[in-house]
Structures are given as structure tokens and as C-alpha cells.
Design a protein around this motif. Sequence first.
Motif, mmCIF file in Angstrom:
data_model
loop_
_atom_site.group_PDB
_atom_site.id
_atom_site.type_symbol
_atom_site.label_atom_id
_atom_site.label_comp_id
_atom_site.label_asym_id
_atom_site.label_seq_id
_atom_site.Cartn_x
_atom_site.Cartn_y
_atom_site.Cartn_z
ATOM 1 N N UNK A 1 0.823 -1.207 0.000
ATOM 2 C CA UNK A 1 0.000 0.000 0.000
ATOM 3 C C UNK A 1 0.862 1.265 0.000
ATOM 4 N N UNK A 2 2.139 1.126 0.339
ATOM 5 C CA UNK A 2 3.035 2.284 0.338
ATOM 6 C C UNK A 2 3.746 2.456 -1.002
ATOM 7 N N UNK A 3 3.507 1.552 -1.966
ATOM 8 C CA UNK A 3 4.165 1.666 -3.273
ATOM 9 C C UNK A 3 3.650 2.887 -4.010
ATOM 10 N N UNK A 4 4.531 3.515 -4.807
ATOM 11 C CA UNK A 4 4.152 4.747 -5.491
ATOM 12 C C UNK A 4 3.530 4.466 -6.852
ATOM 13 N N UNK A 5 3.103 5.558 -7.496
ATOM 14 C CA UNK A 5 2.416 5.429 -8.774
ATOM 15 C C UNK A 5 3.327 4.892 -9.878
ATOM 16 N N UNK A 6 4.632 5.092 -9.733
ATOM 17 C CA UNK A 6 5.553 4.485 -10.691
ATOM 18 C C UNK A 6 5.362 2.966 -10.711
ATOM 19 N N UNK A 7 5.226 2.377 -9.517
ATOM 20 C CA UNK A 7 5.016 0.943 -9.424
ATOM 21 C C UNK A 7 3.688 0.540 -10.064
ATOM 22 N N UNK A 8 2.655 1.349 -9.853
ATOM 23 C CA UNK A 8 1.349 1.039 -10.444
ATOM 24 C C UNK A 8 1.421 1.040 -11.966
ATOM 25 N N UNK A 9 2.071 2.050 -12.537
ATOM 26 C CA UNK A 9 2.210 2.089 -13.992
ATOM 27 C C UNK A 9 3.087 0.945 -14.501
#
Length: 394
Positions: A79-87
Motif C-alpha cells: 500500500x506504500x508503493x508509489x504510482x511508478x510501481x502502479x504504472x
Amino acid sequence: MIEARPVPVRKARSMSWSSREGRSLIHQLVAIAAVLALIALLVRNTLTNMRLRGIQSGYDFLLQPFGFDISETLIPYTLASNYWTAFAIGMSNTLRVAIIGIVLATLLGTLIGIGRFSPNLILRKICYAYVEFFRNVPIYLQLLIWYLVFTEMLPDFESAWQQGSFFLSKNGLSMPWPVWELGHTLGLLGLLAGLAAGWVLARRARRHFELTGEPRPALRIVLGLMLAAAVLGWLAGGAPTGWNLPAKGDFQVEGGAALTPEFLALLLGLVFYTAAFIAEVVRSGIASVSLGQHEAAASLGLNKRQSMRLVVLPQALRVIIPPLTSQYLNLTKNSSLAVAIGYPELVSIANTTLNQTGRAIEALSIVMLAYLTLSLLTSALMNWFNASAAIRER
């Protein structure tokens, strides 16, 4: 007495307005400047309007935690991962379905395209009916139909269809998967090394055939090298034999590897749709080879299979490859329709991101850049393949 040939005198290029080349260069520079000025004006007006409405801009949000759940991922996240990880997760899911889809669509489309020339009337008509049906039904509708098949027509996991350790239900397809160890990694590396060595041998076999007309059994040697290298790598890593087998749990099939209904619906929809177009590409390429080539192959004692593989298809490739590249690009871009069935690919992640952050322009620009990069890489690879497969005059 040998007369000296006059050396042609090259005319000096003039960049003045009075010369044709000079006017052409000036016109191009003016056009480029006008386009850049228009882009700058649009960017300036967009930023001004966003500032007046209190809308934030910039890509700093990519370092913030995205905080939403992703149903299917090859990349671990918290849950602490950033949007870079999501993309990155969305990009990996897009690549996953695109690469597998391109391979399967190519195999299926090639078989159907060749089947259009079968002497068997029933087989020819089946291939013709397949092409006419799947290419005339919109891909969006096909994806929805496949999604309904996997989510409504299949049984629940309690009554899942079972074949050995394979389970098929509304939850998707569960299958055995090896417990990954060093031996599997070395086996995979050996497989790739065998493929590279086989590619070199296949090129030599092709060059030998072009020079002498004598075919060499390159396919068997390539498969043998790949298998031998993979087995040696597996043995060098300790020969692991552990398998993670799926089994029915209290609420779902647990263990093994699982393919979700969304992934299966998207994959099958893209494969069956694109294969219909690839079949027509292959059919037109084969039809472009003159009848005399078939007769020449028969006069050399080649059977129909050898004639197709050694004579017809190599000549048809120069017609097949350019439109085939377009179909690969279409398959990759059509994967963006997965947002309609809930598969978390790149566009789906971007939609969730812009709804959370309000950075619509930034999120969409990332998607555009990603698809542009994929398309350019695919085109470059296919152009290289087209150049290597071109028939060279002797």
C-alpha cells in the motif's frame, strides 16, 4: 591508348531563395517552426487554464503512494508503493497479454491462411468461415462475449471442471507450476542460449540452400540444441523436480498458477480476432507467388510441404511481413479495451490514477508515451526481420 573518362562535376548546392533546394529547405523550416509554435501555444494555454481553475500539474504525483488494490500483478507491491510501481504493473500486464497474444495469433493465423489453400473442400470452407466471422464482429463485442463465457457459463469452483491437476471454473484456470529454483533459471538460460545457437545454424543452412539448392534439416538441429542446452542447465542447477499443485480449498482453488477470467477473455478475444486478419495476410502472400514457382519446386522433387516451406513461404514473406507488422501493432493497442472487462492493464491503471489525482494530462501522456515506445520497438524489430528475410538478387 586508354582514354580517361571525364569526372562529373558536382554542382554546388545553393541555399538562397533563388534556388529550388534553398526554397524547399526554407519551407520545411517554416513548417517545423509553425508546428512547434502551435504546440507551445497549446501547452501555455493549457497550463494557464489549469492554474486559473486551481488544478495542479506536474509529474510529482508519481512518487506518492497509490493506495488502491490491483487484482492481477507480476510485480509485488504494498500500500506504500508509489504510482511508478502502479504504472509498471499496468505495463507488465499489457506486455504479458501482447507478447503471448502475438505468438498465438501468428501460429493460428498462419495455419488458417495455409488452410485456405488445402485440397480438402471442408477444411477450406471452415477456414473461410472463421476469417469472415471473426474479422467482421467488433473486437469490443468479442471481448464481452468471452468475458461472459468465463464468468457466467462456467461452473463455480466447487464444481470446477478438473482434468488431472488442471481446474477450470468461474475463477479462471488453475494449473501446476514448478517450485522455482536455480535449476529452472539455468534451464531457461540454456534454452535461450540454444535458441541463439540454433538461429546461427539456421542462417547458415539457409545460406547453403541459396548457394547450392540442397536443403539441410535445420529445424531438427535447432530443437535439439534448445532441448539439450535446457536440460544441461537444469542438471547443473541440481535438477529440481518440485511442483506446486493446485487443490480445492474452502473458497477457491488454491496453489499452482492461475489465469484469471479477465486475462483469458482478453487473450482469447485478441488472438481469435487478430488471427483472422493474419490469415488473410498469409493467404495473400502465398497467392502472390506465381504458379511457376510451385511447378519448379515439384520438378525438383519437393513434395507439397517442402515446396511450401522452402520455396513458397520464403518468397511470400516479403509480402506478408509489412501488413503483419500492422496487425501486431493493432493487437497491442487493442489490449487497451481490457478496461471494459476489468483486466488491470496500462489504460485501466491510468484511469484509476487520474480519478485519484486529477492529473489527467500527465496520466494520459504516460500512456501515450508507453504505447508509442511499444509501437516503435515492434516496428523496428519487424523492419529488421523484413530486411533479413528479403530475397537478395545474385
